[in-house]
Motif scaffolding. Structure first.
Motif, PDB file in Angstrom:
ATOM      1  N   SER A   5       0.829  -1.207   0.000  1.00 49.29           N
ATOM      2  CA  SER A   5       0.000   0.000   0.000  1.00 49.29           C
ATOM      3  C   SER A   5       0.862   1.255   0.000  1.00 49.29           C
ATOM      4  O   SER A   5       0.607   2.216  -0.739  1.00 49.29           O
ATOM      5  CB  SER A   5      -0.925   0.002   1.220  1.00 49.29           C
ATOM      6  OG  SER A   5      -1.786  -1.110   1.210  1.00 49.29           O
ATOM      7  N   ILE A   6       1.915   1.259   0.846  1.00 49.17           N
ATOM      8  CA  ILE A   6       2.829   2.410   0.884  1.00 49.17           C
ATOM      9  C   ILE A   6       3.489   2.604  -0.475  1.00 49.17           C
ATOM     10  O   ILE A   6       3.605   3.729  -0.991  1.00 49.17           O
ATOM     11  CB  ILE A   6       3.893   2.209   1.983  1.00 49.17           C
ATOM     12  CG1 ILE A   6       3.226   2.208   3.374  1.00 49.17           C
ATOM     13  CG2 ILE A   6       4.956   3.303   1.908  1.00 49.17           C
ATOM     14  CD1 ILE A   6       4.175   1.850   4.496  1.00 49.17           C
ATOM     15  N   LEU A   7       3.928   1.513  -1.073  1.00 51.11           N
ATOM     16  CA  LEU A   7       4.614   1.581  -2.364  1.00 51.11           C
ATOM     17  C   LEU A   7       3.692   2.114  -3.447  1.00 51.11           C
ATOM     18  O   LEU A   7       4.065   2.976  -4.254  1.00 51.11           O
ATOM     19  CB  LEU A   7       5.125   0.187  -2.737  1.00 51.11           C
ATOM     20  CG  LEU A   7       6.017   0.092  -3.979  1.00 51.11           C
ATOM     21  CD1 LEU A   7       7.259   0.949  -3.834  1.00 51.11           C
ATOM     22  CD2 LEU A   7       6.399  -1.359  -4.244  1.00 51.11           C
ATOM     23  N   ILE A   8       2.462   1.611  -3.468  1.00 57.53           N
ATOM     24  CA  ILE A   8       1.514   2.036  -4.499  1.00 57.53           C
ATOM     25  C   ILE A   8       1.161   3.508  -4.342  1.00 57.53           C
ATOM     26  O   ILE A   8       1.119   4.268  -5.316  1.00 57.53           O
ATOM     27  CB  ILE A   8       0.245   1.159  -4.444  1.00 57.53           C
ATOM     28  CG1 ILE A   8       0.572  -0.267  -4.892  1.00 57.53           C
ATOM     29  CG2 ILE A   8      -0.861   1.746  -5.315  1.00 57.53           C
ATOM     30  CD1 ILE A   8      -0.548  -1.259  -4.673  1.00 57.53           C
ATOM     31  N   VAL A   9       0.907   3.945  -3.090  1.00 53.94           N
ATOM     32  CA  VAL A   9       0.580   5.359  -2.856  1.00 53.94           C
ATOM     33  C   VAL A   9       1.751   6.251  -3.257  1.00 53.94           C
ATOM     34  O   VAL A   9       1.571   7.305  -3.890  1.00 53.94           O
ATOM     35  CB  VAL A   9       0.213   5.586  -1.373  1.00 53.94           C
ATOM     36  CG1 VAL A   9       0.092   7.079  -1.081  1.00 53.94           C
ATOM     37  CG2 VAL A   9      -1.095   4.882  -1.036  1.00 53.94           C
ATOM     38  N   GLY A  10       2.972   5.833  -2.906  1.00 52.19           N
ATOM     39  CA  GLY A  10       4.153   6.623  -3.275  1.00 52.19           C
ATOM     40  C   GLY A  10       4.322   6.721  -4.778  1.00 52.19           C
ATOM     41  O   GLY A  10       4.599   7.797  -5.319  1.00 52.19           O
ATOM     42  N   LEU A  11       4.162   5.595  -5.473  1.00 49.81           N
ATOM     43  CA  LEU A  11       4.289   5.598  -6.934  1.00 49.81           C
ATOM     44  C   LEU A  11       3.208   6.459  -7.583  1.00 49.81           C
ATOM     45  O   LEU A  11       3.456   7.149  -8.565  1.00 49.81           O
ATOM     46  CB  LEU A  11       4.206   4.169  -7.470  1.00 49.81           C
ATOM     47  CG  LEU A  11       5.416   3.275  -7.181  1.00 49.81           C
ATOM     48  CD1 LEU A  11       5.152   1.860  -7.643  1.00 49.81           C
ATOM     49  CD2 LEU A  11       6.676   3.822  -7.870  1.00 49.81           C
ATOM     50  N   ALA A  12       2.003   6.412  -7.034  1.00 46.61           N
ATOM     51  CA  ALA A  12       0.920   7.236  -7.571  1.00 46.61           C
ATOM     52  C   ALA A  12       1.236   8.718  -7.397  1.00 46.61           C
ATOM     53  O   ALA A  12       1.009   9.539  -8.307  1.00 46.61           O
ATOM     54  CB  ALA A  12      -0.392   6.893  -6.870  1.00 46.61           C
ATOM     55  N   ALA A  13       1.786   9.084  -6.240  1.00 50.78           N
ATOM     56  CA  ALA A  13       2.144  10.487  -5.997  1.00 50.78           C
ATOM     57  C   ALA A  13       3.231  10.942  -6.961  1.00 50.78           C
ATOM     58  O   ALA A  13       3.189  12.053  -7.501  1.00 50.78           O
ATOM     59  CB  ALA A  13       2.599  10.661  -4.553  1.00 50.78           C
ATOM     60  N   VAL A  14       4.230  10.074  -7.162  1.00 56.48           N
ATOM     61  CA  VAL A  14       5.291  10.411  -8.109  1.00 56.48           C
ATOM     62  C   VAL A  14       4.725  10.563  -9.518  1.00 56.48           C
ATOM     63  O   VAL A  14       5.095  11.471 -10.273  1.00 56.48           O
ATOM     64  CB  VAL A  14       6.400   9.327  -8.081  1.00 56.48           C
ATOM     65  CG1 VAL A  14       7.386   9.539  -9.227  1.00 56.48           C
ATOM     66  CG2 VAL A  14       7.137   9.377  -6.756  1.00 56.48           C
ATOM     67  N   ALA A  15       3.805   9.675  -9.896  1.00 56.66           N
ATOM     68  CA  ALA A  15       3.206   9.734 -11.221  1.00 56.66           C
ATOM     69  C   ALA A  15       2.462  11.054 -11.441  1.00 56.66           C
ATOM     70  O   ALA A  15       2.572  11.691 -12.484  1.00 56.66           O
ATOM     71  CB  ALA A  15       2.261   8.551 -11.437  1.00 56.66           C
ATOM     72  N   VAL A  16       1.693  11.454 -10.421  1.00 57.00           N
ATOM     73  CA  VAL A  16       0.962  12.725 -10.523  1.00 57.00           C
ATOM     74  C   VAL A  16       1.927  13.893 -10.637  1.00 57.00           C
ATOM     75  O   VAL A  16       1.745  14.813 -11.446  1.00 57.00           O
ATOM     76  CB  VAL A  16       0.048  12.910  -9.288  1.00 57.00           C
ATOM     77  CG1 VAL A  16      -0.561  14.319  -9.278  1.00 57.00           C
ATOM     78  CG2 VAL A  16      -1.051  11.858  -9.278  1.00 57.00           C
ATOM     79  N   SER A  17       2.998  13.865  -9.837  1.00 55.79           N
ATOM     80  CA  SER A  17       3.992  14.936  -9.881  1.00 55.79           C
ATOM     81  C   SER A  17       4.679  15.000 -11.240  1.00 55.79           C
ATOM     82  O   SER A  17       4.864  16.069 -11.813  1.00 55.79           O
ATOM     83  CB  SER A  17       5.020  14.722  -8.768  1.00 55.79           C
ATOM     84  OG  SER A  17       6.015  15.722  -8.812  1.00 55.79           O
ATOM     85  N   LEU A  18       5.061  13.825 -11.747  1.00 55.25           N
ATOM     86  CA  LEU A  18       5.720  13.785 -13.050  1.00 55.25           C
ATOM     87  C   LEU A  18       4.778  14.240 -14.163  1.00 55.25           C
ATOM     88  O   LEU A  18       5.198  14.896 -15.116  1.00 55.25           O
ATOM     89  CB  LEU A  18       6.223  12.370 -13.336  1.00 55.25           C
ATOM     90  CG  LEU A  18       7.414  11.901 -12.495  1.00 55.25           C
ATOM     91  CD1 LEU A  18       7.736  10.451 -12.805  1.00 55.25           C
ATOM     92  CD2 LEU A  18       8.647  12.775 -12.752  1.00 55.25           C
ATOM     93  N   MET A  19       3.496  13.882 -14.055  1.00 51.46           N
ATOM     94  CA  MET A  19       2.537  14.313 -15.066  1.00 51.46           C
ATOM     95  C   MET A  19       2.394  15.830 -15.059  1.00 51.46           C
ATOM     96  O   MET A  19       2.338  16.476 -16.102  1.00 51.46           O
ATOM     97  CB  MET A  19       1.180  13.657 -14.805  1.00 51.46           C
ATOM     98  CG  MET A  19       0.127  13.961 -15.864  1.00 51.46           C
ATOM     99  SD  MET A  19       0.608  13.371 -17.501  1.00 51.46           S
ATOM    100  CE  MET A  19       0.529  11.599 -17.209  1.00 51.46           C
TER     101      MET A  19
END
Length: 443
Positions: A5-19
């Motif tokens: 869950s931590i990994l998925i939330v972190g990756l999602a945040a990075v994805a939004v930031s990169l987008m």
């Protein structure tokens, strides 16, 4: 599950930031803060070049065609700056667009005089008057350029601060993700230890091998099918643009469209090769055998690949195609064989040379030969040339690219027709590929 869950939330945040960063970075261009600087200073510079040309013409040192060229360039620049994203950005900067209207009006008034220049004394005097007329716009154009420069610097500073903020946020996110990954690795290690205790090593290895093989097959199949549809759409759209069916494409964009279409064709070929290689591996390659005229088919293939070869400044020549040679086979798959051989020969031939194609009969076999004038294949590579994913290790091969699947597919298709493919090569002089196939038996 907590670590996941931590990994998925972190990756999602990075994805939004990169987008978000991607959207900001995509703004760099004619629509961004840097675009108007280029266009406004471009108008100013082209105005000065036109004046210089007019004064040079009035003194007899510049040709009338040069004056017209600079006039057309300035006209195009002013016309472009008055519309689209650049104009919207200038209006946002409170630029007085009426100045460009005045410049355009002056250009329209001067058009007939510029076009009629013919080196007479009166025309030289006219050129001098036009140069003086255009000189009145310099102060206003310089003022606009300075205003845009100041606004652009302000926008750039704002964007820089935003990107730095995103970068800082991603550092913290990366630390969180790194910690999650470490915890995940620990969990996997413990899980592996427990698994070894519960299952025998052979069973574990067998299951992993089976799972990997299934995943590989599914991955290749899904990727190929998912890529093929959008690539076909992109290819059709590029072909439509290049054909001029929806309007004339500006010359400065045509080269970019040609590059895009060429690379799209290359990607389509790679996807097709991957899918065919998977079919050959899984034994699902289908063939539609029938009697057909091989001589006519090869002549059609040569005609189809002439335009492809021209891109490499190479010509494909039919050097002795015996007529009326018939075989029993799959016309489409054998066309794929010729496609690979002709495209390889064209890619690796010396610019300005020719690829020679021959078709003869020998005993009860049809023999096709494709000869190029490339660098040749090193002797130690020839025994592996038909292996999957094998590429000859030369600078030419690396420059041309490819998956290394083409010749392995050729070999598989030819062998399915009870034929044989071989190669003869001499370093520095080129290579010849031979394909022999059984002839159609007479009734």
């Amino acid at each position: 599950w907590g670590v996941f869950s931590i990994l998925i939330v972190g990756l999602a945040a990075v994805a939004v930031s990169l987008m978000s960063m991607k959207v900001r970075m995509e703004g760099i261009g004619p629509e961004s803060a840097t675009g108007p600087i280029w266009f406004t200073t471009g108008v100013e510079f082209d105005m000065l070049r036109l004046q210089t040309a007019l004064m040079g013409y009035s003194l007899g040192g510049v040709e009338a065609d040069s004056v017209r060229t600079h006039f057309d360039i300035l006209w195009s620049r002013v016309s472009h700056i008055q519309r689209g994203a650049v104009a919207e950005k200038l209006i946002e900067y409170d630029v007085d667009m009426a100045k460009y209207e005045q410049v355009m009006t002056a250009l329209k008034d001067a058009e007939s005089q510029v076009l009629s220049l013919d080196a007479t004394a009166a025309d030289r005097e006219t050129a001098e008057q036009l140069a003086l007329m255009f000189d009145q716009f310099h102060t206003d154009l310089r003022s606009i350029s300075l205003t845009v420069l100041q606004q652009s610097i302000s926008d750039a500073n704002e964007m820089r601060g935003s990107l730095l903020g995103m970068a800082s946020a991603q550092i913290y996110l990366s630390m969180v993700i790194g910690g999650a990954v470490i915890l995940l690795i620990i969990v996997f290690i413990l899980d592996s230890v427990w698994s070894v205790r519960e299952f025998k090593e052979k069973d574990a290895l067998l299951h992993k091998a089976q799972a990997a093989d299934i995943a590989k097959s599914q991955f290749v199949s899904v990727v190929n099918h998912e890529l093929r549809t959008p690539l076909t759409s992109i290819k059709a759209s590029l072909a439509l643009l290049n054909s001029g069916a929806i309007g004339q494409v500006p010359e400065k964009f045509r080269r970019l469209l040609d590059i895009a279409e060429r690379n799209c064709n290359h990607l389509t070929t790679l996807v097709k090769d991957l899918l065919d290689a998977e079919k050959l591996t899984s034994g699902t390659m289908k063939y539609d055998f029938e009697a057909f005229d091989l001589s006519k088919a090869i002549e059609e293939d040569i005609d189809d690949y002439q335009s492809y070869a021209k891109a490499f400044d190479v010509e494909i020549l039919a050097k002795g195609i015996e007529p009326g040679i018939k075989i029993h086979g799959d016309r489409g798959r054998l066309g794929q064989v010729m496609s690979n051989l002709l495209s390889n020969a064209a890619k690796f031939s010396v610019s300005g040379s020719a690829v020679e194609v021959r078709l003869t009969t020998r005993d009860d076999r049809a023999v096709i030969s494709v000869t190029d004038s490339g660098r040749g294949i090193p002797e130690n590579e020839r025994s592996h040339i038909f292996d999957r994913f094998h590429q000859v290790d030369t600078s030419s091969a690396r420059e041309r690219g490819g998956t290394g699947l083409g010749l392995s597919i050729v070999k598989a298709i030819v062998e399915a027709h009870k034929g044989e493919v071989t190669v003869e090569s001499e370093m520095g002089k080129g290579s010849t590929f031979y394909v022999n196939l059984p002839l159609e038996r007479s009734a």
